[in-house]
Write a protein that holds these residues in place. Sequence first.
Motif, PDB file in Angstrom:
ATOM      1  N   UNK A 291       0.839  -1.204   0.000  1.00 18.50           N
ATOM      2  CA  UNK A 291       0.000   0.000   0.000  1.00 18.50           C
ATOM      3  C   UNK A 291       0.874   1.254   0.000  1.00 18.50           C
ATOM      4  N   UNK A 292       0.744   2.035  -1.073  1.00 17.18           N
ATOM      5  CA  UNK A 292       1.603   3.200  -1.258  1.00 17.18           C
ATOM      6  C   UNK A 292       0.967   4.478  -0.735  1.00 17.18           C
ATOM      7  N   UNK A 293      -0.301   4.689  -1.081  1.00 13.75           N
ATOM      8  CA  UNK A 293      -0.942   5.961  -0.774  1.00 13.75           C
ATOM      9  C   UNK A 293      -1.493   6.046   0.636  1.00 13.75           C
ATOM     10  N   UNK A 294      -1.694   7.291   1.089  1.00 11.61           N
ATOM     11  CA  UNK A 294      -2.261   7.548   2.410  1.00 11.61           C
ATOM     12  C   UNK A 294      -3.783   7.564   2.397  1.00 11.61           C
ATOM     13  N   UNK A 295      -4.406   7.665   1.229  1.00 11.14           N
ATOM     14  CA  UNK A 295      -5.850   7.663   1.150  1.00 11.14           C
ATOM     15  C   UNK A 295      -6.432   6.291   1.390  1.00 11.14           C
ATOM     16  N   UNK A 296      -7.712   6.232   1.808  1.00 17.30           N
ATOM     17  CA  UNK A 296      -8.434   5.000   2.090  1.00 17.30           C
ATOM     18  C   UNK A 296      -7.805   4.277   3.281  1.00 17.30           C
ATOM     19  N   UNK A 297      -8.146   3.004   3.467  1.00 16.14           N
ATOM     20  CA  UNK A 297      -7.674   2.269   4.641  1.00 16.14           C
ATOM     21  C   UNK A 297      -6.306   1.640   4.371  1.00 16.14           C
ATOM     22  N   UNK A 298      -5.655   1.219   5.423  1.00 18.84           N
ATOM     23  CA  UNK A 298      -4.386   0.512   5.332  1.00 18.84           C
ATOM     24  C   UNK A 298      -3.213   1.431   5.038  1.00 18.84           C
ATOM     25  N   UNK A 299      -1.991   0.877   5.118  1.00 22.17           N
ATOM     26  CA  UNK A 299      -1.679  -0.483   5.562  1.00 22.17           C
ATOM     27  C   UNK A 299      -1.813  -0.616   7.070  1.00 22.17           C
ATOM     28  N   UNK A 300      -1.690  -1.829   7.618  1.00 22.80           N
ATOM     29  CA  UNK A 300      -1.813  -2.014   9.065  1.00 22.80           C
ATOM     30  C   UNK A 300      -0.790  -1.184   9.835  1.00 22.80           C
ATOM     31  N   UNK A 301      -1.099  -0.842  11.074  1.00 23.98           N
ATOM     32  CA  UNK A 301      -0.165  -0.051  11.890  1.00 23.98           C
ATOM     33  C   UNK A 301       1.213  -0.711  11.968  1.00 23.98           C
ATOM     34  N   UNK A 302       2.223   0.093  11.793  1.00 21.94           N
ATOM     35  CA  UNK A 302       3.590  -0.401  11.878  1.00 21.94           C
ATOM     36  C   UNK A 302       4.209  -0.799  10.560  1.00 21.94           C
ATOM     37  N   UNK A 303       3.391  -0.964   9.518  1.00 24.95           N
ATOM     38  CA  UNK A 303       3.937  -1.375   8.237  1.00 24.95           C
ATOM     39  C   UNK A 303       4.683  -0.238   7.552  1.00 24.95           C
ATOM     40  N   UNK A 304       4.088   0.948   7.549  1.00 23.78           N
ATOM     41  CA  UNK A 304       4.624   2.052   6.773  1.00 23.78           C
ATOM     42  C   UNK A 304       4.195   1.947   5.319  1.00 23.78           C
ATOM     43  N   UNK A 305       4.159   3.071   4.639  1.00 24.92           N
ATOM     44  CA  UNK A 305       3.781   3.097   3.222  1.00 24.92           C
ATOM     45  C   UNK A 305       5.026   2.861   2.365  1.00 24.92           C
ATOM     46  N   UNK A 306       4.817   2.291   1.195  1.00 22.71           N
ATOM     47  CA  UNK A 306       5.961   1.994   0.336  1.00 22.71           C
ATOM     48  C   UNK A 306       5.538   1.441  -0.999  1.00 22.71           C
ATOM     49  N   UNK A 307       6.444   0.773  -1.680  1.00 23.36           N
ATOM     50  CA  UNK A 307       6.160   0.214  -2.995  1.00 23.36           C
ATOM     51  C   UNK A 307       6.988  -1.037  -3.232  1.00 23.36           C
ATOM     52  N   UNK A 308       6.482  -1.898  -4.113  1.00 24.36           N
ATOM     53  CA  UNK A 308       7.215  -3.116  -4.458  1.00 24.36           C
ATOM     54  C   UNK A 308       8.137  -2.839  -5.638  1.00 24.36           C
ATOM     55  N   UNK A 309       9.337  -3.390  -5.566  1.00 21.54           N
ATOM     56  CA  UNK A 309      10.335  -3.234  -6.616  1.00 21.54           C
ATOM     57  C   UNK A 309      10.590  -4.601  -7.251  1.00 21.54           C
ATOM     58  N   UNK A 310      10.685  -4.629  -8.562  1.00 23.83           N
ATOM     59  CA  UNK A 310      10.980  -5.862  -9.312  1.00 23.83           C
ATOM     60  C   UNK A 310      12.222  -5.611 -10.151  1.00 23.83           C
ATOM     61  N   UNK A 311      13.233  -6.428  -9.961  1.00 25.42           N
ATOM     62  CA  UNK A 311      14.481  -6.288 -10.711  1.00 25.42           C
ATOM     63  C   UNK A 311      14.579  -7.413 -11.735  1.00 25.42           C
ATOM     64  N   UNK A 312      14.365  -7.062 -12.992  1.00 30.34           N
ATOM     65  CA  UNK A 312      14.466  -8.028 -14.085  1.00 30.34           C
ATOM     66  C   UNK A 312      15.905  -8.094 -14.571  1.00 30.34           C
ATOM     67  N   UNK A 313      16.362  -9.290 -14.895  1.00 29.77           N
ATOM     68  CA  UNK A 313      17.677  -9.483 -15.494  1.00 29.77           C
ATOM     69  C   UNK A 313      17.500 -10.065 -16.887  1.00 29.77           C
ATOM     70  N   UNK A 314      18.257  -9.538 -17.812  1.00 34.41           N
ATOM     71  CA  UNK A 314      18.114  -9.949 -19.204  1.00 34.41           C
ATOM     72  C   UNK A 314      18.304 -11.460 -19.349  1.00 34.41           C
ATOM     73  N   UNK A 315      17.302 -12.123 -19.943  1.00 32.10           N
ATOM     74  CA  UNK A 315      17.340 -13.560 -20.154  1.00 32.10           C
ATOM     75  C   UNK A 315      16.811 -14.382 -18.996  1.00 32.10           C
ATOM     76  N   UNK A 316      16.518 -13.761 -17.861  1.00 32.62           N
ATOM     77  CA  UNK A 316      16.038 -14.493 -16.682  1.00 32.62           C
ATOM     78  C   UNK A 316      14.523 -14.648 -16.711  1.00 32.62           C
ATOM     79  N   UNK A 317      14.038 -15.813 -16.267  1.00 27.04           N
ATOM     80  CA  UNK A 317      12.600 -16.028 -16.157  1.00 27.04           C
ATOM     81  C   UNK A 317      12.018 -15.005 -15.187  1.00 27.04           C
ATOM     82  N   UNK A 318      10.873 -14.423 -15.549  1.00 28.06           N
ATOM     83  CA  UNK A 318      10.270 -13.389 -14.710  1.00 28.06           C
ATOM     84  C   UNK A 318       9.892 -13.912 -13.329  1.00 28.06           C
TER      85      UNK A 318
END
Length: 420
Positions: A291-318
């Motif tokens: 959960x990135x945004x401050x609007x609406x509900x969540x995330x649970x207390x203590x989690x903090x807001x943030x984002x998921x990062x995906x690091x793709x490597x050339x030729x690697x299965x996703x």
Amino acid sequence: MGHARRSMHGICQLLTLFNQFTHFEPVFCKSVPKLAFNDEGTFKVLQLADLHYGHFPELDEHTDKVIANLLEYEKPDFVALSGDMVSGFAWDGRQGWFEERWRQLTAPIAAARVPYGLVLGNHDDEADLMRVEIVTLDARLRAQGSMTKVGPKEAIGLSNYYLDIAASRSSAASAARIWMLDSGGLGCSWISAGSGCVEKPTIWWMNRTQQHLPKVPSLAFVHVPVPEFMDLWNRGAARGSKHETVNCPMHDSRLFRAAREMGVSAIYSGHDHDNNYEGVLDGVRLAYGHKTGYGSYGPPPGWGHGGRVVLLRRGQDAAQAETWIRLENGALLHQSKNPRYAAGRQTVCEPGPFFCSEYPFEPVCKPGWRHAVAELWQRRMGYCLLVLLALACGPVVALYLYRRKRRRALKGTIDGKGSL
């Protein structure tokens, strides 16, 4: 050859400014790759999940800072907006309200000069713009990095498209692919209850399209999680936390199976603000954003807001791509297998917003008879009811047909003897 491509790319960059006034883009510009692996052979994607702009100006300002911080910490090559960017239900009735929110949320991304694309959520179109207007609005913002496209007519939903990632900055050869898939608003297929889904016609469009594309490692972003998110957790194979029931569609359109058959080996979703787990199921990585945004509900207390990062490597299965969660303060969120996963076991998709009125801080649900019917059907009891109904009605129907046949036979016999 490389010099010619760079010259064409420069021409197309100038034409994007022209495009803001004419909404015209030459065909040759559309084919120029805009995403590419770097010299180290990596490509980084930042997923911003459930921003929910529009509740209060103070909350939106906090979300602005979250986005800016994540972009500064990670310096991604692409930003995936995975739905519910705006809380349409918080609309104040003014025309132009959505566009104001939209330009505010994309401003930090434009300032960082990072290309981005969106998939629509179930709340984005509840204000003054319809889904087609939202996608068209963002697709016109090419100059600030938007790579959003209006989806094809044969697919259901407006934000269905794919983006190829070139093997390098000097090559046009595709080395990976990102599918952006529209899961709609409420209901899936013939069930109007629960969350939306990527519909069958969209899956058919994907299948037809990928047959004419080079086979490369592929991943997909969708707002609503597929039902297999429940299986991933139930098997104890997930890393992360589950603090709410999975709001998957109450009719399974078989996206997971189709994606696996088409070589799409990773599906990233949002929608559930209090879930952030991920893992590999039958060769496909399933992962919630955070959960990135401050609007609406969540995330649970203590989690903090943030984002998921995906690091793709050339030729690697996703499915094998490295992924982590970066918090707004720069810290990395450590995710491990939850030893108490059994407490969160789930076999039926949460009925979702069809039975809820979502307020700025928490969803207030009001289950009714439709909830009970939909849940019963989801548990496969609907088929049992049909069998029981057939068994109950079978003798009655058989007796009716028998008596009807007897009447016809008797009438034929009387007519054969003649009348008095």
